[in-house]
Scaffold this motif. Sequence first.
Motif, mmCIF file in Angstrom:
data_model
loop_
_atom_site.group_PDB
_atom_site.id
_atom_site.type_symbol
_atom_site.label_atom_id
_atom_site.label_comp_id
_atom_site.label_asym_id
_atom_site.label_seq_id
_atom_site.Cartn_x
_atom_site.Cartn_y
_atom_site.Cartn_z
ATOM 1 N N VAL A 88 0.840 -1.205 0.000
ATOM 2 C CA VAL A 88 0.000 0.000 0.000
ATOM 3 C C VAL A 88 0.872 1.251 0.000
ATOM 4 O O VAL A 88 1.885 1.308 0.699
ATOM 5 C CB VAL A 88 -0.920 0.034 1.249
ATOM 6 C CG1 VAL A 88 -1.899 1.200 1.159
ATOM 7 C CG2 VAL A 88 -1.671 -1.282 1.415
ATOM 8 N N VAL A 90 0.312 5.174 0.980
ATOM 9 C CA VAL A 90 -0.556 6.206 1.538
ATOM 10 C C VAL A 90 0.083 7.540 1.186
ATOM 11 O O VAL A 90 1.055 7.960 1.816
ATOM 12 C CB VAL A 90 -0.712 6.055 3.061
ATOM 13 C CG1 VAL A 90 -1.686 7.110 3.589
ATOM 14 C CG2 VAL A 90 -1.218 4.659 3.417
ATOM 15 N N VAL A 95 -4.514 6.898 -2.266
ATOM 16 C CA VAL A 95 -4.068 5.630 -1.692
ATOM 17 C C VAL A 95 -4.054 4.613 -2.825
ATOM 18 O O VAL A 95 -5.007 4.528 -3.603
ATOM 19 C CB VAL A 95 -5.023 5.144 -0.581
ATOM 20 C CG1 VAL A 95 -4.678 3.714 -0.162
ATOM 21 C CG2 VAL A 95 -4.964 6.071 0.615
ATOM 22 N N ALA A 127 -7.010 4.138 3.579
ATOM 23 C CA ALA A 127 -6.047 3.074 3.304
ATOM 24 C C ALA A 127 -6.605 1.713 3.700
ATOM 25 O O ALA A 127 -6.448 0.716 2.974
ATOM 26 C CB ALA A 127 -4.745 3.348 4.052
ATOM 27 N N SER A 131 -7.501 -1.228 0.922
ATOM 28 C CA SER A 131 -6.792 -2.507 1.020
ATOM 29 C C SER A 131 -7.770 -3.669 1.133
ATOM 30 O O SER A 131 -7.634 -4.686 0.431
ATOM 31 C CB SER A 131 -5.852 -2.492 2.220
ATOM 32 O OG SER A 131 -4.919 -1.444 2.121
ATOM 33 N N VAL A 150 3.325 -0.967 4.061
ATOM 34 C CA VAL A 150 2.788 0.343 3.715
ATOM 35 C C VAL A 150 3.923 1.325 3.499
ATOM 36 O O VAL A 150 4.863 1.391 4.302
ATOM 37 C CB VAL A 150 1.850 0.869 4.827
ATOM 38 C CG1 VAL A 150 1.179 2.166 4.383
ATOM 39 C CG2 VAL A 150 0.803 -0.173 5.192
ATOM 40 N N THR A 152 4.902 5.464 2.825
ATOM 41 C CA THR A 152 4.362 6.807 2.985
ATOM 42 C C THR A 152 5.502 7.818 3.024
ATOM 43 O O THR A 152 6.668 7.443 3.204
ATOM 44 C CB THR A 152 3.520 6.908 4.270
ATOM 45 O OG1 THR A 152 2.784 8.126 4.273
ATOM 46 C CG2 THR A 152 4.398 6.847 5.519
#
Length: 366
Positions: A88, A90, A95, A127, A131, A150, A152
């Motif tokens: 993921v 963010v 996202v 997020a 997901s 994740v 970011t």
Amino acid sequence: MTELRPGDASLLRKVNTQATLRALRHEGVATLTQLGRVTGLSRQTVEAVLDELGERGYVKEVPPDEGVMGRPARRFGFRADAGYVVGVEVGGDAVVAALADLNGEVVAWGRAEVSGDAPAHERLEAARRTSLKCVDDAGVARRHVWAVAVGTSGIVDRTGRVSLSITLPGWTGVDLASLAGRWFGGTALAANDASLAALAEHWRGSAQHASDVVYILIGHRAGAGVLIGGRLHAGRNGAAGEIGTLRQVGWEAAARELAEGASAAEAFEAALAGDPDALRRVDRYAENLAIGASALVLAIDPDLLVLGGGYARAGGDVLLEPLRRHLAELCLSAPEVVTSTFGDEGVALGAVRLALDHVEREMLGL
């Protein structure tokens, strides 16, 4: 003959299992004879290992090829669908989520827009929803997600906590890994976005054949990720590559100047059309970018410098050419400079690789 000590037999089984599983993943589909030849193990040992791996759900027996005469050899394949990982990103305004099997093949993507000034709880909820929806839409049971990673912006420490974020409201102090671990009830990791983008390039992008890599992510903000010896180098506190935070480098000021009176995309578009004023602005931006990049290049002496992010996609060669020129002026030996292979999916794909690394090391024992 050396006598086995307590624990030696279990260690030997583990080594044999690792060797067989690694060989099977490399071969794709293989017979007992082929696996024995690759691993150096006896047929009986390989067969026993495969039976155990089959009981654990990691290996399946593959039907023989059609038209084979006589008794066909048993063939086995790694079950990449035995588990899944989620990567993921963010970001400031979106996202992006990716669901991948244990071979790293992405089977589903998810995207959601997020307001740039959204508070932390809204960004986290976006997020989480993105997901979960990505997994559900692919028809994968949530319990089969083995790990989540994740990426970011900002500095992310070794525990997965955001220790400093300048661009995202309320993001400093967010325990991102811990919170993401609740989404699927399992292991979760978190890292800086530029670092994960660098990992993606080394895995499947422009830096596959490079060992030492500097990746510079440019857009509304600028950051950098570093690979040394093909491995992610985050530093003691996760701040490696955060040279853009140094005011004297001028990356933030250069980005504002580039977009002054218009958007950065419009400035790049005008420069591509040959507008003299736009070309001068892009050149000044490239010069400032080269100052920070040259500091990293001089410190690391990388094989490759990869430019990624929205500005890199918008600028293309009109940005690369002056950047290369200014780097050559500033560096003792400037590396090759290329643009990222990926669009906006690079960070999420790097997160997939980070999650896979954890699964292979901690769960598959590779």
